[in-house]
Design an enzyme around this catalytic site. Structure first.
Site, short mmCIF file in Angstrom:
data_model
loop_
_atom_site.label_atom_id
_atom_site.label_comp_id
_atom_site.label_asym_id
_atom_site.label_seq_id
_atom_site.Cartn_x
_atom_site.Cartn_y
_atom_site.Cartn_z
N GLN A 59 51.90 34.61 41.30
CA GLN A 59 50.59 35.30 41.18
C GLN A 59 50.67 36.47 42.38
O GLN A 59 50.86 36.04 43.38
CB GLN A 59 49.35 34.26 41.22
CG GLN A 59 48.14 34.70 41.07
CD GLN A 59 47.84 35.20 39.60
OE1 GLN A 59 48.28 34.73 38.73
NE2 GLN A 59 47.11 36.35 39.60
N LYS A 84 45.46 29.67 33.90
CA LYS A 84 46.56 29.55 33.16
C LYS A 84 47.16 28.25 33.06
O LYS A 84 47.75 27.66 32.11
CB LYS A 84 47.48 30.52 34.22
CG LYS A 84 47.31 31.92 34.12
CD LYS A 84 48.23 32.84 35.15
CE LYS A 84 47.89 34.09 34.88
NZ LYS A 84 47.87 34.94 36.11
N ASP A 97 56.31 37.39 33.36
CA ASP A 97 55.50 38.46 33.72
C ASP A 97 56.12 39.75 33.24
O ASP A 97 55.40 40.94 33.21
CB ASP A 97 55.07 38.29 35.20
CG ASP A 97 53.42 38.15 35.40
OD1 ASP A 97 52.77 38.33 34.29
OD2 ASP A 97 53.30 37.85 36.60
#
Ligand code: NDP
Length: 294
Positions: free
Chosen positions: A96, A52, A119
């Site tokens: 994460q 990422k 997200d």
């Protein structure tokens, strides 16, 4: 034989579009920034976070990485999130998952500024998506939607079956397809006559985490099959990645299909970058990038 939808090439195209927009923003003195927070040393998470960060820099955005030890107190993570929420250089924040067992993932995610929740897991974004309002949309289903739109144009009136009802993939995918005016069925481990349900699908999205579960005779001839599954199996003495769909059997029946690897997977990070760009445009009162939002 089915047309194979090349997610790798599609993702490269999306990254190219993002990079072009970023260059335009930079010319106006705006640099989109993405902060990624990793707690602990889970090897798979480590690989994702590194990928990422690399792709964020490649499209010209600023990347802020925060790697915390596994025994970090939850309060310390929440304090970091507060700082990132307040930091004007950060337009997107990704924590994460999974988090270590002593942390409450829902509490942590809901501490994010919803406008920076790239997200799309914050409860406000879930509610906005569910009520058809402008939201940050989870990256994997957004990537699936982009590929479906590219292949079909309008999805209106099509029968869509989403196999799996997780908060990360199945449920938001179903919401997005409903918003496209598909007739949506969400199937799961308790669904009766699963094969028959799948055979009704013009669009079948498989997100179950069961290697090659969906066989050729589960698929309506000519249907579009999006395989979200990423499963590691041993075959012929080698470790391989396979999807939730038996690709060899399904591709002789489907009209179009995404492979694993090289299908949905690459689209997920591309959509994370697209979401960060969208968040940056919204934060600056600018028009959202076309084609990169639902
Ligand atoms: P979850 O384990 O959270 O959810 C799986 C869903 O599948 C559940 O709703 C479950 O039903 C259903 N299910 C499980 N077994 C069966 C079965 N035998 N028949 C019917 N339904 C079944 O998984 P995720 O949604 O997080 O992920 C799904 C897959 O997608 C995984 O392989 C994962 O690795 C992959 N993935 C890929 C991403 C990418 O970037 N390409 C991103 C995220 C995930 P129930 O609710 O009844 O238990």
């Amino acid at each position: 034989m089915a047309q194979v939808i090349d997610g790798k090439a599609f993702a490269a195209r999306v990254r190219g579009q993002v990079a072009e927009h970023v260059a335009g923003l930079k010319a106006r003195g705006i640099v989109p920034g993405l902060a990624v927070v990793l707690v602990g040393e889970d090897p798979a998470s480590n690989v994702y976070v590194t990928a990422k960060g690399k792709q964020t820099v490649e499209v010209g955005m600023a990347s802020f990485e925060h790697r915390l030890p596994a025994d970090t107190p939850e309060a310390e993570l929440l304090a970091l999130i507060d700082r990132l929420n307040a930091d004007a250089a950060v337009h997107g924040i990704l924590v994460q998952l999974p988090l270590p067992g002593h942390m409450d993932a829902a509490k942590v995610i809901n501490a994010l500024d919803p406008a920076k929740d790239v997200d799309g897991f914050h409860i406000l974004n879930v509610g906005l998506l569910g009520t058809g309002q402008k939201a940050m949309v989870p990256c994997t289903p957004l990537g699936c939607l982009m590929m479906l739109r590219d292949h079909h144009g309008s999805l209106s009136g099509l029968n869509a079956v989403v196999l799996g009802r997780s908060n990360i993939v199945g449920k938001p995918m179903a919401q997005l397809l409903l918003a496209e005016s598909c007739t949506v069925t969400v199937a799961h481990s308790r669904t009766k006559d699963l094969e028959e349900v799948c055979r009704r699908a013009d669009i079948l999205v498989a997100a179950v985490g069961r290697p090659e579960m969906v066989k050729g005779d589960w698929i309506k001839p000519g249907a579009t099959v999006i395989d979200v599954g990423i499963n590691r199996i041993e075959r012929d003495g080698k470790m391989r990645l396979v999807g939730d769909v038996d690709f060899a059997l399904a591709s002789s029946v489907a009209g179009a299909i995404t492979p694993v690897p090289g299908g949905v997977g690459p689209m997920t990070i591309a959509c994370l970058l697209a979401n960060t760009l969208t968040a940056c445009c919204r934060a600056n009162g600018l028009a959202e990038p076309e084609g990169l939002t639902p």
